[in-house]
Design a protein around this motif. Structure first.
Motif, PDB file in Angstrom:
ATOM      1  N   VAL A   1       0.864  -1.183   0.000  1.00 48.64           N
ATOM      2  CA  VAL A   1       0.000   0.000   0.000  1.00 48.64           C
ATOM      3  C   VAL A   1       0.898   1.230   0.000  1.00 48.64           C
ATOM      4  O   VAL A   1       1.884   1.284   0.737  1.00 48.64           O
ATOM      5  CB  VAL A   1      -0.917   0.041   1.245  1.00 48.64           C
ATOM      6  CG1 VAL A   1      -1.871   1.235   1.159  1.00 48.64           C
ATOM      7  CG2 VAL A   1      -1.702  -1.252   1.393  1.00 48.64           C
ATOM      8  N   THR A   2       0.550   2.212  -0.826  1.00 49.24           N
ATOM      9  CA  THR A   2       1.319   3.449  -0.905  1.00 49.24           C
ATOM     10  C   THR A   2       0.457   4.623  -0.447  1.00 49.24           C
ATOM     11  O   THR A   2      -0.683   4.771  -0.888  1.00 49.24           O
ATOM     12  CB  THR A   2       1.800   3.711  -2.342  1.00 49.24           C
ATOM     13  OG1 THR A   2       2.611   2.612  -2.777  1.00 49.24           O
ATOM     14  CG2 THR A   2       2.631   4.994  -2.415  1.00 49.24           C
ATOM     15  N   PHE A   3       1.003   5.442   0.439  1.00 41.90           N
ATOM     16  CA  PHE A   3       0.340   6.650   0.928  1.00 41.90           C
ATOM     17  C   PHE A   3       1.074   7.862   0.363  1.00 41.90           C
ATOM     18  O   PHE A   3       2.290   7.998   0.533  1.00 41.90           O
ATOM     19  CB  PHE A   3       0.350   6.701   2.453  1.00 41.90           C
ATOM     20  CG  PHE A   3      -0.556   5.705   3.105  1.00 41.90           C
ATOM     21  CD1 PHE A   3      -1.830   6.066   3.502  1.00 41.90           C
ATOM     22  CD2 PHE A   3      -0.145   4.393   3.311  1.00 41.90           C
ATOM     23  CE1 PHE A   3      -2.686   5.151   4.114  1.00 41.90           C
ATOM     24  CE2 PHE A   3      -0.981   3.470   3.922  1.00 41.90           C
ATOM     25  CZ  PHE A   3      -2.257   3.848   4.320  1.00 41.90           C
ATOM     26  N   LEU A   4       0.327   8.748  -0.307  1.00 40.28           N
ATOM     27  CA  LEU A   4       0.910   9.924  -0.947  1.00 40.28           C
ATOM     28  C   LEU A   4       0.396  11.191  -0.262  1.00 40.28           C
ATOM     29  O   LEU A   4      -0.793  11.519  -0.362  1.00 40.28           O
ATOM     30  CB  LEU A   4       0.517   9.973  -2.433  1.00 40.28           C
ATOM     31  CG  LEU A   4       0.792   8.731  -3.276  1.00 40.28           C
ATOM     32  CD1 LEU A   4       0.224   8.923  -4.679  1.00 40.28           C
ATOM     33  CD2 LEU A   4       2.288   8.445  -3.349  1.00 40.28           C
ATOM     34  N   PRO A   5       1.244  11.931   0.440  1.00 38.70           N
ATOM     35  CA  PRO A   5       0.804  13.200   1.027  1.00 38.70           C
ATOM     36  C   PRO A   5       0.648  14.266  -0.051  1.00 38.70           C
ATOM     37  O   PRO A   5       1.377  14.275  -1.050  1.00 38.70           O
ATOM     38  CB  PRO A   5       1.943  13.549   1.994  1.00 38.70           C
ATOM     39  CG  PRO A   5       3.152  12.892   1.396  1.00 38.70           C
ATOM     40  CD  PRO A   5       2.666  11.636   0.733  1.00 38.70           C
ATOM     41  N   THR A   6      -0.310  15.170   0.138  1.00 41.81           N
ATOM     42  CA  THR A   6      -0.507  16.260  -0.819  1.00 41.81           C
ATOM     43  C   THR A   6      -0.742  17.574  -0.091  1.00 41.81           C
ATOM     44  O   THR A   6      -1.443  17.621   0.922  1.00 41.81           O
ATOM     45  CB  THR A   6      -1.692  15.976  -1.766  1.00 41.81           C
ATOM     46  OG1 THR A   6      -1.971  17.148  -2.549  1.00 41.81           O
ATOM     47  CG2 THR A   6      -2.951  15.608  -1.002  1.00 41.81           C
ATOM     48  N   ALA A   7      -0.154  18.632  -0.614  1.00 46.24           N
ATOM     49  CA  ALA A   7      -0.358  19.969  -0.063  1.00 46.24           C
ATOM     50  C   ALA A   7      -1.489  20.701  -0.781  1.00 46.24           C
ATOM     51  O   ALA A   7      -2.041  21.667  -0.255  1.00 46.24           O
ATOM     52  CB  ALA A   7       0.934  20.784  -0.163  1.00 46.24           C
ATOM     53  N   PHE A   8      -1.830  20.247  -1.998  1.00 39.51           N
ATOM     54  CA  PHE A   8      -2.843  20.930  -2.804  1.00 39.51           C
ATOM     55  C   PHE A   8      -4.166  20.155  -2.855  1.00 39.51           C
ATOM     56  O   PHE A   8      -5.097  20.593  -3.521  1.00 39.51           O
ATOM     57  CB  PHE A   8      -2.330  21.141  -4.239  1.00 39.51           C
ATOM     58  CG  PHE A   8      -1.391  22.298  -4.385  1.00 39.51           C
ATOM     59  CD1 PHE A   8      -1.824  23.522  -4.874  1.00 39.51           C
ATOM     60  CD2 PHE A   8      -0.051  22.176  -4.033  1.00 39.51           C
ATOM     61  CE1 PHE A   8      -0.953  24.595  -5.003  1.00 39.51           C
ATOM     62  CE2 PHE A   8       0.823  23.239  -4.154  1.00 39.51           C
ATOM     63  CZ  PHE A   8       0.370  24.462  -4.641  1.00 39.51           C
ATOM     64  N   GLY A   9      -4.253  19.026  -2.158  1.00 43.88           N
ATOM     65  CA  GLY A   9      -5.407  18.164  -2.333  1.00 43.88           C
ATOM     66  C   GLY A   9      -6.559  18.354  -1.367  1.00 43.88           C
ATOM     67  O   GLY A   9      -7.636  17.811  -1.599  1.00 43.88           O
ATOM     68  N   TRP A  10      -6.355  19.117  -0.247  1.00 46.23           N
ATOM     69  CA  TRP A  10      -7.437  19.234   0.724  1.00 46.23           C
ATOM     70  C   TRP A  10      -8.686  19.807   0.065  1.00 46.23           C
ATOM     71  O   TRP A  10      -8.585  20.733  -0.746  1.00 46.23           O
ATOM     72  CB  TRP A  10      -7.005  20.166   1.871  1.00 46.23           C
ATOM     73  CG  TRP A  10      -7.969  20.154   3.017  1.00 46.23           C
ATOM     74  CD1 TRP A  10      -7.939  19.354   4.103  1.00 46.23           C
ATOM     75  CD2 TRP A  10      -9.132  20.979   3.160  1.00 46.23           C
ATOM     76  NE1 TRP A  10      -9.004  19.614   4.928  1.00 46.23           N
ATOM     77  CE2 TRP A  10      -9.754  20.610   4.364  1.00 46.23           C
ATOM     78  CE3 TRP A  10      -9.718  21.982   2.379  1.00 46.23           C
ATOM     79  CZ2 TRP A  10     -10.922  21.209   4.810  1.00 46.23           C
ATOM     80  CZ3 TRP A  10     -10.881  22.584   2.815  1.00 46.23           C
ATOM     81  CH2 TRP A  10     -11.472  22.195   4.022  1.00 46.23           C
ATOM     82  N   PRO A  11      -9.905  19.258   0.321  1.00 49.33           N
ATOM     83  CA  PRO A  11     -10.237  18.279   1.361  1.00 49.33           C
ATOM     84  C   PRO A  11     -10.327  16.839   0.859  1.00 49.33           C
ATOM     85  O   PRO A  11     -10.861  15.984   1.565  1.00 49.33           O
ATOM     86  CB  PRO A  11     -11.626  18.756   1.797  1.00 49.33           C
ATOM     87  CG  PRO A  11     -12.245  19.238   0.523  1.00 49.33           C
ATOM     88  CD  PRO A  11     -11.121  19.869  -0.262  1.00 49.33           C
ATOM     89  N   HIS A  12      -9.831  16.556  -0.336  1.00 52.04           N
ATOM     90  CA  HIS A  12     -10.051  15.243  -0.935  1.00 52.04           C
ATOM     91  C   HIS A  12      -9.150  14.167  -0.338  1.00 52.04           C
ATOM     92  O   HIS A  12      -7.970  14.412  -0.031  1.00 52.04           O
ATOM     93  CB  HIS A  12      -9.812  15.311  -2.443  1.00 52.04           C
ATOM     94  CG  HIS A  12     -10.697  16.310  -3.137  1.00 52.04           C
ATOM     95  ND1 HIS A  12     -12.069  16.258  -3.071  1.00 52.04           N
ATOM     96  CD2 HIS A  12     -10.406  17.393  -3.901  1.00 52.04           C
ATOM     97  CE1 HIS A  12     -12.581  17.254  -3.769  1.00 52.04           C
ATOM     98  NE2 HIS A  12     -11.591  17.960  -4.272  1.00 52.04           N
TER      99      HIS A  12
END
Length: 360
Positions: A234-245
């Motif tokens: 399983v891969t978890f990708l953090p995002t700074a532009f994705g909130w709130p998705h």
């Protein structure tokens, strides 16, 4: 409802936290296509969109079905790389049938979870993809025809589009956020190593948890989905532009991927869909709505509310218990009295119409 990822027998080292340039580009493209989803990015969206060359803006519109209403799995790599070029190289190595199926998986197929045959080799699937694309407008219909008749050319066109985005706006923004994303990924990986998966998932989002038997990662979503991570990870990708998705790739045959927003000082805490549903159900009862109107103006005891509304104290207590369980009330004790009050911060997050209704 939830997306469940079976992790039975999966070793912890197959759970990865890492930033992805392509995934962050996808988040930026989504914000540009759907600015109403991202009020906190209004200034960035306005400034970036105004600086796009007309040709690039037109080309982004041609392909925006890949990232507008939702996000194509093509833009959420299971194996993150250090640079956008490396991740685009990985896309280039994908065979045409897989690439084409993934491109149409959301907007032009009806069975995401089990997967469908590629429209390049299945005439029935090809006809359905064309029909659904036509219903979504001439731009997507034209894009679909190009993909089905000459996938190699269309894929080269799409890569050039992403490379032009990198030059126009992505490179500078990626340079700005990649350190933050890498730090967040390290923090989650450290939590996983020191405290275990349950704590790491709790830090990802309140909507992500470990099942009671520790066999599944459960992503609280307004959809049903199941997949397995055994043999893939399983891969978890953090995002700074994705909130709130909060995106969860659970397509059959694909490695599960979860893209989660990194919390920031200006962003509210993510609320799990199950809790939102619980709050709406709590407010659906007319008596509880009336109580909220009273409790919005100040703290009150159960006895005061019972007197005001002609109810018995046990009746009021039952309604108060439902509202408290939904997180809508704050409670404090003053001597022998227990005072309840509506949490206006939570109420505001449910919507301005509700807040105005209880304060009017």
């Amino acid at each position: 409802m939830s997306v469940d990822i079976d992790i039975t027998g999966l070793p912890p080292e197959r759970i990865q936290f890492s930033p992805s340039p392509l995934a962050e580009l996808g988040a930026m493209l989504h914000a540009l296509a759907e600015p109403a989803h991202h009020p906190g990015l209004h200034g960035w969206v306005t400034a970036t969109a105004s600086c796009l060359k007309p040709d690039l803006a037109d080309r982004l519109t041609e392909a925006d079905f890949l990232w507008s209403s939702t996000r194509s799995d093509l833009l959420l790599p299971a194996v993150p790389r250090a640079t956008l070029a490396e991740e685009l190289d990985d896309l280039d190595r994908m065979d045409d049938e897989t690439f084409t199926s993934a491109a149409f998986e959301i907007t032009c197929t009806g069975d995401y979870e089990r997967g469908r045959p590629s429209p390049l080799v299945d005439a029935r699937e090809r006809a359905q993809v064309r029909e659904l694309s036509a219903a979504r407008g001439p731009r997507q219909a034209e894009f679909t025809d190009r993909m089905l008749t000459d996938p190699a050319s269309l894929r080269a066109w799409l890569r050039r589009l992403f490379e032009d985005c990198e030059q126009a706006f992505f490179a500078d923004n990626w340079q700005r956020v990649r350190v933050q994303l890498a730090a967040d990924a390290r923090q989650k990986a450290d939590l996983l190593r020191r405290k275990g998966l349950a704590d790491a998932l709790a830090a990802v989002s309140p909507a992500v948890s470990l099942s009671g038997d520790r066999s599944r990662i459960v992503v609280d979503k307004l959809v049903h989905g199941r997949t397995t991570a055994y043999g893939k990870g399983v891969t978890f990708l953090p995002t700074a532009f994705g909130w709130p998705h909060l995106f969860a790739v659970h397509r059959s045959g694909w490695q599960p991927v979860i893209q989660y927003p990194v919390p920031g000082p200006d962003l509210p805490q993510h609320t799990a869909p199950q809790l939102v549903q619980q709050r709406l159900e709590a407010l659906a009862h007319p008596v509880r709505m009336r109580l909220c109107r009273h409790l919005a103006r100040g703290p009150h005891t159960t006895g005061e509310l019972a007197t005001s509304y002609g109810l018995t104290p046990p009746e009021v207590s039952r309604h108060i218990a439902v509202l408290k369980k939904a997180g809508l009330l704050t409670t404090r004790r003053r001597g022998r009295y227990v005072l309840h009050q509506l949490d206006l911060t939570v109420a505001a997050r449910l919507g301005s119409d509700f807040l105005e209704a209880v304060l009017i």
